[in-house]
Write a protein that holds these residues in place. Structure first.
Motif, PDB file in Angstrom:
ATOM      1  N   GLN A  27       0.882  -1.155   0.000  1.00  0.00           N
ATOM      2  CA  GLN A  27       0.000   0.000   0.000  1.00  0.00           C
ATOM      3  C   GLN A  27       0.924   1.209   0.000  1.00  0.00           C
ATOM      4  N   SER A  28       0.474   2.299  -0.605  1.00  0.00           N
ATOM      5  CA  SER A  28       1.282   3.496  -0.502  1.00  0.00           C
ATOM      6  C   SER A  28       1.240   3.988   0.933  1.00  0.00           C
ATOM      7  N   GLY A  29       2.392   4.284   1.480  1.00  0.00           N
ATOM      8  CA  GLY A  29       2.475   4.709   2.865  1.00  0.00           C
ATOM      9  C   GLY A  29       3.507   3.893   3.601  1.00  0.00           C
ATOM     10  N   GLY A  30       4.088   4.503   4.628  1.00  0.00           N
ATOM     11  CA  GLY A  30       5.093   3.776   5.405  1.00  0.00           C
ATOM     12  C   GLY A  30       6.329   3.475   4.588  1.00  0.00           C
ATOM     13  N   ASP A  31       6.601   2.197   4.401  1.00  0.00           N
ATOM     14  CA  ASP A  31       7.800   1.777   3.664  1.00  0.00           C
ATOM     15  C   ASP A  31       7.524   1.525   2.186  1.00  0.00           C
ATOM     16  N   PHE A  32       6.292   1.786   1.784  1.00  0.00           N
ATOM     17  CA  PHE A  32       5.905   1.425   0.423  1.00  0.00           C
ATOM     18  C   PHE A  32       5.400   2.627  -0.368  1.00  0.00           C
ATOM     19  N   SER A  33       5.737   2.632  -1.622  1.00  0.00           N
ATOM     20  CA  SER A  33       5.244   3.663  -2.525  1.00  0.00           C
ATOM     21  C   SER A  33       5.137   3.059  -3.914  1.00  0.00           C
ATOM     22  N   GLU A  34       4.040   3.336  -4.544  1.00  0.00           N
ATOM     23  CA  GLU A  34       3.907   2.910  -5.936  1.00  0.00           C
ATOM     24  C   GLU A  34       3.885   4.117  -6.853  1.00  0.00           C
ATOM     25  N   ASN A  35       4.322   5.247  -6.325  1.00  0.00           N
ATOM     26  CA  ASN A  35       4.275   6.491  -7.087  1.00  0.00           C
ATOM     27  C   ASN A  35       5.595   6.691  -7.821  1.00  0.00           C
ATOM     28  N   PRO A  36       5.621   6.436  -9.115  1.00  0.00           N
ATOM     29  CA  PRO A  36       6.876   6.593  -9.845  1.00  0.00           C
ATOM     30  C   PRO A  36       7.234   8.065 -10.083  1.00  0.00           C
ATOM     31  N   GLN A  37       6.263   8.930  -9.877  1.00  0.00           N
ATOM     32  CA  GLN A  37       6.492  10.365 -10.106  1.00  0.00           C
ATOM     33  C   GLN A  37       6.551  11.117  -8.774  1.00  0.00           C
TER      34      GLN A  37
ATOM     35  N   PHE B 149       0.053   9.108  -0.612  1.00  0.00           N
ATOM     36  CA  PHE B 149       0.167   9.344  -2.052  1.00  0.00           C
ATOM     37  C   PHE B 149       1.489   8.802  -2.602  1.00  0.00           C
ATOM     38  N   GLY B 150       2.274   8.239  -1.716  1.00  0.00           N
ATOM     39  CA  GLY B 150       3.550   7.676  -2.166  1.00  0.00           C
ATOM     40  C   GLY B 150       4.673   8.677  -2.231  1.00  0.00           C
ATOM     41  N   ASN B 151       4.473   9.858  -1.625  1.00  0.00           N
ATOM     42  CA  ASN B 151       5.560  10.837  -1.556  1.00  0.00           C
ATOM     43  C   ASN B 151       6.265  10.721  -0.202  1.00  0.00           C
ATOM     44  N   ALA B 152       7.565  10.947  -0.212  1.00  0.00           N
ATOM     45  CA  ALA B 152       8.291  10.971   1.062  1.00  0.00           C
ATOM     46  C   ALA B 152       7.826  12.174   1.862  1.00  0.00           C
ATOM     47  N   ASN B 153       7.532  11.952   3.129  1.00  0.00           N
ATOM     48  CA  ASN B 153       6.971  13.015   3.958  1.00  0.00           C
ATOM     49  C   ASN B 153       8.045  13.549   4.913  1.00  0.00           C
ATOM     50  N   PRO B 154       8.596  14.728   4.650  1.00  0.00           N
ATOM     51  CA  PRO B 154       9.674  15.253   5.514  1.00  0.00           C
ATOM     52  C   PRO B 154       9.240  15.497   6.947  1.00  0.00           C
ATOM     53  N   ASN B 155       7.926  15.508   7.189  1.00  0.00           N
ATOM     54  CA  ASN B 155       7.460  15.689   8.568  1.00  0.00           C
ATOM     55  C   ASN B 155       7.296  14.365   9.308  1.00  0.00           C
ATOM     56  N   ALA B 156       7.645  13.278   8.646  1.00  0.00           N
ATOM     57  CA  ALA B 156       7.510  11.956   9.277  1.00  0.00           C
ATOM     58  C   ALA B 156       8.842  11.212   9.179  1.00  0.00           C
ATOM     59  N   PRO B 157       9.789  11.544  10.068  1.00  0.00           N
ATOM     60  CA  PRO B 157      11.093  10.868  10.008  1.00  0.00           C
ATOM     61  C   PRO B 157      10.971   9.366  10.261  1.00  0.00           C
ATOM     62  N   ASN B 158      11.694   8.599   9.472  1.00  0.00           N
ATOM     63  CA  ASN B 158      11.719   7.160   9.626  1.00  0.00           C
ATOM     64  C   ASN B 158      13.135   6.779  10.069  1.00  0.00           C
TER      65      ASN B 158
END
Lengths: 336, 473
Positions: A27-37, B149-158
């Motif tokens: 799922q998108s979120g956390g350690d996963f992303s399917e967003n190539p852009q 949305f699959g974007n890295a979130n700078p407000n959520a450090p991992n």
């Protein structure tokens, strides 16, 4: 029939929606992303800071606020303006202030246009004398400490001596590394209870002497001197340990939500009414800075009186872990 | 006449070019002419049959390959590799990342061979883009979580380790089905950083340096005219100085071993008692699915102290044995003559100190009395580190916070054994020592002034002396 078909469709949709979870599909979120852009994070940017410097407002100058612009290093906090030769520049900015009160203010080196045959560097640095790890009480003592602690790689070429630069008193100390054939020429003065130093490094003494000569064009506050620089004039007076019990009328301790073990050096400016006007955290985690800000806003001090009038006073407080001095400290700095 | 003119031109060209070439400093590369100079126990350990048994059992355990079930159970469900010794292998067991074709020819990057060797199933796992046959071994971290949305979130450090592989598809993994993290998407979002294994030679000595010694060294460097300050990372429980790992985030070798067993191999133990999900599965999701838990069928923790053991070393848990092995590993032996000869090395050592490198890379510190073995007692640890964390600037920043260390702070990397290392810096970005030195300068780095001294103010032959000295370590 229609009902049966509807039920079948609902079951089908439900079972399809269960599939990804059952098989652990991303799922998108956390350690996963399917967003190539995906939006790119900026490169070469420090987004996750540890203990860092900050201040209660952005208008009051702070020591690390100096800049090189148009070949001039200007520092409003220290009241310094230092014109650089056109072919010298700052390529890289320095680190944030340390938790022992050390500042790298500017690192100057020859620009790509430099035509000279030998090179050198100018390090402009400061040490907050309220938080130094040494026993030094002023810039002169700190330079003497440096000389005394010089390791075996170096030889003293010029014992610390007082010199005049731009009509102000400095202490000058030169040493050399015979194996590297490099010389360090240190010129230091004291401003607002900080040692401000200019360190010239090169193998070319003529180059360095020319650079030191150019320091005469520098503008400095009147207080500048190896012992004398304790604020006043356009700046608040600076007094070590002014936040001691006899001067604090109301005090509230900060409540830290997380247990940490770092030193948190803080400089404050107290106004004529005895309230904290400005807070500068040299090194603090954001939660520590917030807790200390909340507490300090409730502190009340005896106004500092000079020549019969209350004036602004600047002092330092160490929160968090006590500073690590290597030897016992002497009595506190000279007071007025 | 023409011949004479041509000869003159050639002679002038040679005069101009050859000296320049002769003085262009180069990294001598991995030292190979002196044999392998690391990986041995302290002589005091060798002299004690009981201690030696611990060391040798620890060494064997360090090299053991784990499986999900079977005789060496507990691997996974997520992991980076199946054995300590395959990653910590250059130039000897306990070291760091190997590469094929480079002395002592340990072999290619073992992570690149996991499908070929049957460690992972090729239909359910792919080799991530950053794992190459010629290394280095790497672990990956995402500095930030992805948003929905699959974007890295700078407000959520991992910043936690994103294990490379899963046990899915292995015959001993049952129905456990897990996806690898989105490494390609993380690359596209510039949201991935790497770490390579830290060598463990001499780490028992590091563990036995008292805080007071470190603090005194810190104070002695307090007025250096080089722009260097530094501070310590502290253990969150007792507030003492922590010292292991790239950011000095681990207090002890036991914790270092226990964490690695759990994070890198997926084996729960008495220090880290659960199987570890990815950071996002743990903090934002529901943890590991039920069919991926207790895959070994032994219950938890998978590595324990064995009450049915018949000797000290067979009673001890794997983590305890790793700890014993690392504690008893002696420091590497430097060469006094290779590369470049004794004069160059000695000169390089003095230059290294004179231009400021030794301010952080403290050549030696003395250990305190040790109850473990004589070799650790009142010994000179030639570690070339102050064990402090320093701001290394935007060029090296990885935006991962560990303990008190922020995104650009790193422990001064100990340099002992550097002469036989292949990859440099926390992410193994270079095998060229000169490039590694140059990476010390960037905006915000404490080492910029010292790097400038090296790069701009020394002569090429002086720089070569420093490179020779470093490769002698």
């Amino acid at each position: 029939m229609h009902t049966k078909f509807s039920c079948f469709l609902i079951l089908l949709v439900l079972s399809m929606s269960m599939l990804p979870r059952a098989h652990g599909a991303p799922q998108s979120g956390g350690d996963f992303s399917e967003n190539p852009q995906a939006k790119k994070l900026p490169t070469e940017t420090i987004l996750v800071k540890g203990a860092w410097s900050s201040a209660s407002d952005s208008l009051t100058p702070i020591p690390e606020g100096g800049r090189v612009a148009n070949h001039v290093y200007s520092n409003p906090y220290f009241g310094i303006s230092f014109a650089l030769s056109p072919d010298w520049t700052e390529k890289y900015s320095g680190p944030p202030p340390s938790d022992s009160g050390y500042y790298v203010l500017a690192q100057i080196r020859p620009a790509d246009t430099f035509k000279g045959t030998t090179r050198g560097s100018i390090l402009i640095a400061a040490q907050d004398l309220f938080f130094t790890l040494t026993t030094a009480r002023n810039a002169l003592e700190l330079i003497n400490y440096t000389k005394d602690k010089l390791n075996a790689d170096y030889q003293v070429e010029q014992q610390p001596k007082l010199v005049t630069i731009a009509s102000r008193s400095f202490v000058r100390f030169d040493y050399v590394s015979p194996v590297a054939e490099l010389r360090w020429h240190v010129l230091a003065t004291q401003i607002r209870c900080h040692m401000v130093q200019f360190v010239f490094t090169s193998r070319d003494t003529k180059l360095v002497e020319n650079l030191i000569q150019e320091m005469n064009k520098m503008s400095l506050p009147e207080e500048a001197g190896p012992i004398s620089g304790r604020g006043g004039g356009d700046f608040p007076v600076c007094v070590k340990d002014y936040a001691s019990s006899e001067n604090v009328m109301e005090r509230v301790d900060p409540i830290f939500t997380e247990r940490r073990f770092n030193p948190v050096p803080v400089r404050i400016i107290i106004n004529q009414e005895g309230k904290v006007k400005h807070i500068h955290f040299l090194s603090a985690f954001p939660d520590q800075a917030a807790a200390i800000s909340d507490a300090l806003s409730q502190w009340r001090f005896k106004p500092y009186v000079r020549d019969g009038h209350p004036v602004e006073v600047e002092t330092g407080i160490m929160f968090g872990r006590a500073p690590r001095t290597t030897t016992p400290r002497p009595p506190s700095a000279a007071t007025e | 006449m023409k011949t004479v003119k041509l000869a003159s031109v050639l002679a002038i060209l040679a005069a101009l070019l050859v000296p320049g070439m002769a003085f262009a400093q180069i990294d001598p590369g991995v030292r190979s002419g002196t044999g392998v100079n690391a990986g041995q126990p302290f002589p005091s350990v060798t002299a004690s049959p009981n201690d030696l048994a611990f060391f040798q059992t620890g060494l064997a355990q360090f090299n053991e390959h784990q499986t999900v079930t079977g005789n060496n159970p507990g691997l996974g469900p997520r992991f980076n590799l199946d054995s300590c010794g395959t990653c910590h292998s250059q130039p000897a067991t306990g070291g760091t990342s190997p590469a094929s074709g480079i002395f002592p020819f340990v072999g290619s990057n073992p992570q690149s061979q996991v499908i070929a060797n049957g460690v992972v199933n090729g239909s359910t796992n792919t080799i991530p883009f950053f794992v190459l046959a010629n290394g280095p071994v790497r672990e990956a971290r995402f500095p930030f979580f992805f948003d929905r949305f699959g974007n890295a979130n700078p407000n959520a450090p991992n910043g936690g380790v994103e294990d490379l592989f899963t046990v899915s598809g292995r015959s001993d993994a049952g129905s456990c089905s897990l996806q690898q993290p989105s490494f390609d998407a993380a690359r596209a979002a510039n949201n991935i950083i790497f770490r390579i294994p830290t060598p463990t030679f001499g780490t028992g000595l590091m563990a036995n340096i008292d805080d007071s010694t470190l603090i005194a060294n810190h104070g002695a460097q307090g007025s250096n005219n080089l722009g260097i300050s530094g501070t310590f990372n502290h253990n969150g429980n007792d507030g003492t100085i922590s010292r292991f790992g790239w950011k000095a985030q681990n207090k002890s070798l036991m914790i270092f071993a226990g964490e690695a067993y759990n994070v890198e191999m997926g084996i729960s133990n008495e220090l880290f008692t659960q199987d570890r999900p990815l950071p996002g599965e743990d903090q934002l999701g529901s943890g590991l699915p039920a069919n991926c838990l207790n895959l070994a069928g032994t219950g938890y923790p998978e590595d324990i102290t064995h009450s049915d053991g018949t000797s000290a070393s067979t009673v001890t848990s794997d983590v305890g044995l790793f700890n014993a092995f690392m504690q008893f590993l002696d420091q590497p032996t430097p060469s006094t003559t290779s590369p470049g000869g004794a004069t160059s090395i000695a000169n390089g050592r003095r230059l290294f100190s004179a231009i400021g490198c030794a301010t952080c890379h403290t050549p030696s510190l003395t250990t305190q009395a040790s109850k473990l073995t004589l070799g650790l007692s009142h010994a000179t640890a030639n570690l070339f580190s102050d064990v402090e964390i320093h701001h290394m600037g935007v060029g090296l920043a990885d935006n991962v916070s560990q303990g008190g260390a922020g995104g650009d702070q790193f422990r001064t990397a100990p340099l002992w054994g550097l002469g036989q290392r292949i990859f440099f810096l926390h992410d193994g970005r270079t095998s060229n020592l000169l490039s590694a030195i140059e990476a010390h300068e960037s905006n915000g780095s404490e080492a910029t002034q010292t790097e400038l001294n090296f790069d701009q103010l020394l002569t090429p032959s002086q720089r070569q002396d420093i490179l020779n000295f470093l490769r002698s370590l």
